[in-house]
Design an enzyme around this catalytic site. Sequence first.
Site, PDB file in Angstrom:
ATOM      1  N   PHE A 184      -8.415   1.471  -0.765  1.00  0.00           N
ATOM      2  CA  PHE A 184      -9.296   0.491  -1.425  1.00  0.00           C
ATOM      3  C   PHE A 184      -8.648  -0.148  -2.648  1.00  0.00           C
ATOM      4  CE2 PHE A 184     -12.209   3.290   0.893  1.00  0.00           C
ATOM      5  CZ  PHE A 184     -12.975   2.350   1.583  1.00  0.00           C
ATOM      6  N   ARG A 234       0.608 -13.898  -0.386  1.00  0.00           N
ATOM      7  CA  ARG A 234       0.043 -14.047   0.960  1.00  0.00           C
ATOM      8  C   ARG A 234      -1.345 -14.705   0.886  1.00  0.00           C
ATOM      9  NH1 ARG A 234       1.130  -8.045   3.263  1.00  0.00           N
ATOM     10  NH2 ARG A 234       0.526  -7.561   1.127  1.00  0.00           N
ATOM     11  N   CYS A 291      -5.679  -9.698   2.951  1.00  0.00           N
ATOM     12  CA  CYS A 291      -6.662  -8.879   3.678  1.00  0.00           C
ATOM     13  C   CYS A 291      -8.038  -9.468   3.898  1.00  0.00           C
ATOM     14  CB  CYS A 291      -6.776  -7.531   2.982  1.00  0.00           C
ATOM     15  SG  CYS A 291      -5.231  -6.605   3.119  1.00  0.00           S
ATOM     16  N   GLU A 307      -4.531  -5.334  -5.436  1.00  0.00           N
ATOM     17  CA  GLU A 307      -3.221  -5.622  -6.009  1.00  0.00           C
ATOM     18  C   GLU A 307      -3.371  -6.075  -7.465  1.00  0.00           C
ATOM     19  OE1 GLU A 307      -0.749  -8.018  -3.398  1.00  0.00           O
ATOM     20  OE2 GLU A 307      -1.508  -6.872  -1.703  1.00  0.00           O
ATOM     21  N   VAL A 344       0.836  -1.208   0.000  1.00  0.00           N
ATOM     22  CA  VAL A 344       0.000   0.000   0.000  1.00  0.00           C
ATOM     23  C   VAL A 344       0.873   1.263   0.000  1.00  0.00           C
ATOM     24  CG1 VAL A 344      -1.592   1.352   1.418  1.00  0.00           C
ATOM     25  CG2 VAL A 344      -2.018  -1.056   1.029  1.00  0.00           C
TER      26      VAL A 344
HETATM   27  P1  NAD Z   1       3.017  -4.840   3.817  1.00  0.00           P
HETATM   28  O1  NAD Z   1       3.374  -5.913   4.755  1.00  0.00           O
HETATM   29  O2  NAD Z   1       3.260  -5.010   2.367  1.00  0.00           O
HETATM   30  O3  NAD Z   1       3.744  -3.481   4.254  1.00  0.00           O
HETATM   31  C1  NAD Z   1       3.771  -3.018   5.563  1.00  0.00           C
HETATM   32  C2  NAD Z   1       5.141  -2.441   5.838  1.00  0.00           C
HETATM   33  O4  NAD Z   1       5.131  -1.809   7.121  1.00  0.00           O
HETATM   34  C3  NAD Z   1       6.253  -3.484   5.903  1.00  0.00           C
HETATM   35  O5  NAD Z   1       7.226  -3.179   4.932  1.00  0.00           O
HETATM   36  C4  NAD Z   1       6.809  -3.376   7.321  1.00  0.00           C
HETATM   37  O6  NAD Z   1       8.208  -3.555   7.395  1.00  0.00           O
HETATM   38  C5  NAD Z   1       6.429  -1.967   7.698  1.00  0.00           C
HETATM   39  N1  NAD Z   1       6.357  -1.745   9.142  1.00  0.00           N
HETATM   40  C6  NAD Z   1       5.643  -2.457  10.052  1.00  0.00           C
HETATM   41  N2  NAD Z   1       5.821  -1.929  11.276  1.00  0.00           N
HETATM   42  C7  NAD Z   1       6.662  -0.871  11.141  1.00  0.00           C
HETATM   43  C8  NAD Z   1       7.220   0.066  12.042  1.00  0.00           C
HETATM   44  N3  NAD Z   1       6.902   0.022  13.339  1.00  0.00           N
HETATM   45  N4  NAD Z   1       8.042   1.010  11.550  1.00  0.00           N
HETATM   46  C9  NAD Z   1       8.338   1.062  10.234  1.00  0.00           C
HETATM   47  N5  NAD Z   1       7.854   0.211   9.328  1.00  0.00           N
HETATM   48  C10 NAD Z   1       7.006  -0.753   9.782  1.00  0.00           C
HETATM   49  O7  NAD Z   1       1.472  -4.528   4.081  1.00  0.00           O
HETATM   50  P2  NAD Z   1       0.431  -3.906   3.037  1.00  0.00           P
HETATM   51  O8  NAD Z   1      -0.104  -4.979   2.158  1.00  0.00           O
HETATM   52  O9  NAD Z   1       1.030  -2.700   2.426  1.00  0.00           O
HETATM   53  O10 NAD Z   1      -0.763  -3.493   4.022  1.00  0.00           O
HETATM   54  C11 NAD Z   1      -0.622  -2.424   4.901  1.00  0.00           C
HETATM   55  C12 NAD Z   1      -1.988  -2.103   5.480  1.00  0.00           C
HETATM   56  O11 NAD Z   1      -2.859  -1.682   4.424  1.00  0.00           O
HETATM   57  C13 NAD Z   1      -2.704  -3.264   6.157  1.00  0.00           C
HETATM   58  O12 NAD Z   1      -3.449  -2.789   7.241  1.00  0.00           O
HETATM   59  C14 NAD Z   1      -3.637  -3.785   5.080  1.00  0.00           C
HETATM   60  O13 NAD Z   1      -4.783  -4.409   5.629  1.00  0.00           O
HETATM   61  C15 NAD Z   1      -4.029  -2.515   4.369  1.00  0.00           C
HETATM   62  N6  NAD Z   1      -4.408  -2.665   2.950  1.00  0.00           N
HETATM   63  C16 NAD Z   1      -3.696  -3.482   2.142  1.00  0.00           C
HETATM   64  C17 NAD Z   1      -4.024  -3.575   0.796  1.00  0.00           C
HETATM   65  C18 NAD Z   1      -3.262  -4.470  -0.141  1.00  0.00           C
HETATM   66  O14 NAD Z   1      -3.698  -4.602  -1.277  1.00  0.00           O
HETATM   67  N7  NAD Z   1      -2.169  -5.083   0.250  1.00  0.00           N
HETATM   68  C19 NAD Z   1      -5.054  -2.782   0.277  1.00  0.00           C
HETATM   69  C20 NAD Z   1      -5.750  -1.944   1.145  1.00  0.00           C
HETATM   70  C21 NAD Z   1      -5.404  -1.886   2.479  1.00  0.00           C
HETATM   71  C1  UGA Z   2      -9.024  -6.578  -2.042  1.00  0.00           C
HETATM   72  C2  UGA Z   2     -10.100  -5.529  -2.409  1.00  0.00           C
HETATM   73  O1  UGA Z   2     -10.566  -5.788  -3.722  1.00  0.00           O
HETATM   74  C3  UGA Z   2      -9.540  -4.112  -2.321  1.00  0.00           C
HETATM   75  O2  UGA Z   2     -10.568  -3.174  -2.548  1.00  0.00           O
HETATM   76  C4  UGA Z   2      -8.961  -3.893  -0.931  1.00  0.00           C
HETATM   77  O3  UGA Z   2      -8.383  -2.612  -0.850  1.00  0.00           O
HETATM   78  C5  UGA Z   2      -7.913  -4.936  -0.650  1.00  0.00           C
HETATM   79  O4  UGA Z   2      -8.500  -6.268  -0.774  1.00  0.00           O
HETATM   80  C6  UGA Z   2      -7.349  -4.881   0.739  1.00  0.00           C
HETATM   81  O5  UGA Z   2      -7.932  -4.300   1.628  1.00  0.00           O
HETATM   82  O6  UGA Z   2      -6.299  -5.516   0.878  1.00  0.00           O
HETATM   83  P1  UGA Z   2      -7.001  -7.699  -3.320  1.00  0.00           P
HETATM   84  O7  UGA Z   2      -7.064  -8.681  -2.213  1.00  0.00           O
HETATM   85  O8  UGA Z   2      -5.706  -7.078  -3.642  1.00  0.00           O
HETATM   86  O9  UGA Z   2      -8.022  -6.484  -3.033  1.00  0.00           O
HETATM   87  O10 UGA Z   2      -7.541  -8.368  -4.666  1.00  0.00           O
HETATM   88  P2  UGA Z   2      -9.003  -8.785  -5.172  1.00  0.00           P
HETATM   89  O11 UGA Z   2      -9.094  -8.452  -6.590  1.00  0.00           O
HETATM   90  O12 UGA Z   2     -10.065  -8.304  -4.287  1.00  0.00           O
HETATM   91  O13 UGA Z   2      -8.932 -10.362  -5.070  1.00  0.00           O
HETATM   92  C7  UGA Z   2      -8.895 -11.035  -3.830  1.00  0.00           C
HETATM   93  C8  UGA Z   2      -8.996 -12.532  -4.062  1.00  0.00           C
HETATM   94  O14 UGA Z   2     -10.304 -12.877  -4.505  1.00  0.00           O
HETATM   95  C9  UGA Z   2      -8.045 -13.050  -5.127  1.00  0.00           C
HETATM   96  O15 UGA Z   2      -7.558 -14.308  -4.742  1.00  0.00           O
HETATM   97  C10 UGA Z   2      -8.926 -13.171  -6.351  1.00  0.00           C
HETATM   98  O16 UGA Z   2      -8.467 -14.094  -7.285  1.00  0.00           O
HETATM   99  C11 UGA Z   2     -10.225 -13.627  -5.705  1.00  0.00           C
HETATM  100  N1  UGA Z   2     -11.420 -13.342  -6.524  1.00  0.00           N
HETATM  101  C12 UGA Z   2     -11.728 -12.076  -6.883  1.00  0.00           C
HETATM  102  C13 UGA Z   2     -12.244 -14.387  -6.916  1.00  0.00           C
HETATM  103  O17 UGA Z   2     -11.989 -15.552  -6.587  1.00  0.00           O
HETATM  104  N2  UGA Z   2     -13.351 -14.115  -7.656  1.00  0.00           N
HETATM  105  C14 UGA Z   2     -13.687 -12.852  -8.026  1.00  0.00           C
HETATM  106  O18 UGA Z   2     -14.723 -12.686  -8.722  1.00  0.00           O
HETATM  107  C15 UGA Z   2     -12.850 -11.797  -7.627  1.00  0.00           C
END
Ligand code: NAD
Ligand code: UGA
Length: 464
Positions: A163, A346, A277, A166, A14
């Site tokens: 929102f 993940r 997530c 990936e 993110v």
């Molecule tokens: P990530 O694990 O990819 O990145 C988090 C980073 O934070 C890591 O690099 C870690 O080293 C760093 N970190 C943790 N504690 C720290 C500290 N105390 N000081 C400095 N750095 C620190 O995680 P992410 O996928 O980017 O998700 C981050 C947040 O956003 C989560 O709460 C997740 O639920 C939310 N989110 C993720 C997605 C997604 O698509 N991955 C989308 C929307 C929201």
């Molecule tokens: C999801 C949400 O779509 C984002 O809006 C949100 O910000 C994010 O989680 C988050 O909070 O981390 P993401 O997990 O990156 O995003 O990807 P998605 O496209 O939602 O897919 C999630 C999983 O569901 C994948 O394994 C995908 O293949 C699966 N999926 C998705 C299905 O099996 N069927 C579908 O119709 C759509």
Amino acid sequence: MKIRQICCIGAGFVGGPTMSVIAHECPGLKVVVVDSDLDKIKSWNSKSLDNLPVYEPGLKEIIKRTRNKNLFFSDKIEEAIINSQIIFMAVNTPTKTSGEGKGFAADLTNVVECTKKIALVAKSSKIIVEKSTLPVKTAEKIKEVLTDYNKETNFEIVSNPEFLAEGTAIENLYKSDRVLIGGENTISGKKAVDAIVSIYKKWIPENKILKTNIWSSELAKLASNAMLAQRISSINSFSALCEKTGASIQEISKAIGMDSRIGPEFLEASVGFGGSCFKKDILNLVYLARFYGLYEVADYWLNVVKINDYQIQRFTDKIESKLKNIHNKTTSILGWAFKKQTNDSRESPSIYISKRLLEKGAKLNIYDPMVPHNKIIRDIENILLESEHKKSQVNKLLKNISIFNSISDTLMESDGIIIVTNWDEFIDFDWAKFLSSTSKKPFIFDGRDVIVRDVFDNIYSLGN
Ligand code: NAD
Ligand code: UGA
């Protein structure tokens, strides 16, 4: 307050893409992304843009234009906090593995640690932005920590959940359905919200910027993920029913999705949703509902996760029953990422399927176009160790894994082919040519509707 510099703690999936887009759209703003993981920072700064820690289509082009101009990646967290007027927190918030709420509640250790750091070093007013996905009422906890460690400085807390999905992160960041900003209903709270609005306004139309109270913003993020995951579990539950009745899940999805009240998105049946997530956020929601005594609400949402686990198990059962005695059989796993267009694995269903097949003595050939080989091995090692296998046993099982760099090399000598990720190259692969060239007659398990099933005999297509 004049906003000259912002920083983001957490340079992950993110923090990296989000801040890159902000830097690109706000050239007058200095954007510093910091992380305690030095290796990750080194990768973000690596000369070759193919070595960035996050793969997202379009990301490297943005980084190329902004890095070391107004976008910086650094491990100097304190310095970034001191010099920034706005501090985003995009740290990971995994499910707790011990203590109160174990297995359900979000672990806020990283959020608390960052908050403490901010409180200890900040000497001037700061706006702290919750970018991580957090339980509703976290802002209260952040406030408590801030006042415990710093009573002199003025802090405003704003919720601005992310929102993006990936694989489409850059597209989602540019064309957001909405940007949600929650703040306190005070003069300074409203000013803080407006400061965040002024950043997004540079490229997001104002009618897509939604201002709410802080609790609505925190809860809307969890609710949004729960609703999306619920659609996948719903369609996956129908896939099981299709297999019993002769209905086709693709035809069902189309028929349902054409109802404009339902809509066509998120109705693709699959082996199950993966990603870091959906599961953790629903478990967090379940914990919150129970915390407030809403047990029926908790049970409702828990079933979304249960159906997902059931789907992975059901798919793996099918593999075992079709391949009969799986011991020493070679099965190919196509796809390790949890979805296409990402290097993130993940909670990928591949991990759970592989674990069970390895435990039954299968040999695995694995291929994914984006996930590094050492990450695949680490994922399998971790899941085996988590389920209490001894280290020596794990090492023995790991010897049954081979990882390849192309589909055709992977599939040679396969008794079974398991398609877990919907990568385009699996769709484009010449399956007919491959099947006519191999002496073995591998059984194909298509968990993603990748293959035109009517053309082949030995195929199980999920939901058909
Ligand atoms: P990530 O694990 O990819 O990145 C988090 C980073 O934070 C890591 O690099 C870690 O080293 C760093 N970190 C943790 N504690 C720290 C500290 N105390 N000081 C400095 N750095 C620190 O995680 P992410 O996928 O980017 O998700 C981050 C947040 O956003 C989560 O709460 C997740 O639920 C939310 N989110 C993720 C997605 C997604 O698509 N991955 C989308 C929307 C929201
Ligand atoms: C999801 C949400 O779509 C984002 O809006 C949100 O910000 C994010 O989680 C988050 O909070 O981390 P993401 O997990 O990156 O995003 O990807 P998605 O496209 O939602 O897919 C999630 C999983 O569901 C994948 O394994 C995908 O293949 C699966 N999926 C998705 C299905 O099996 N069927 C579908 O119709 C759509």
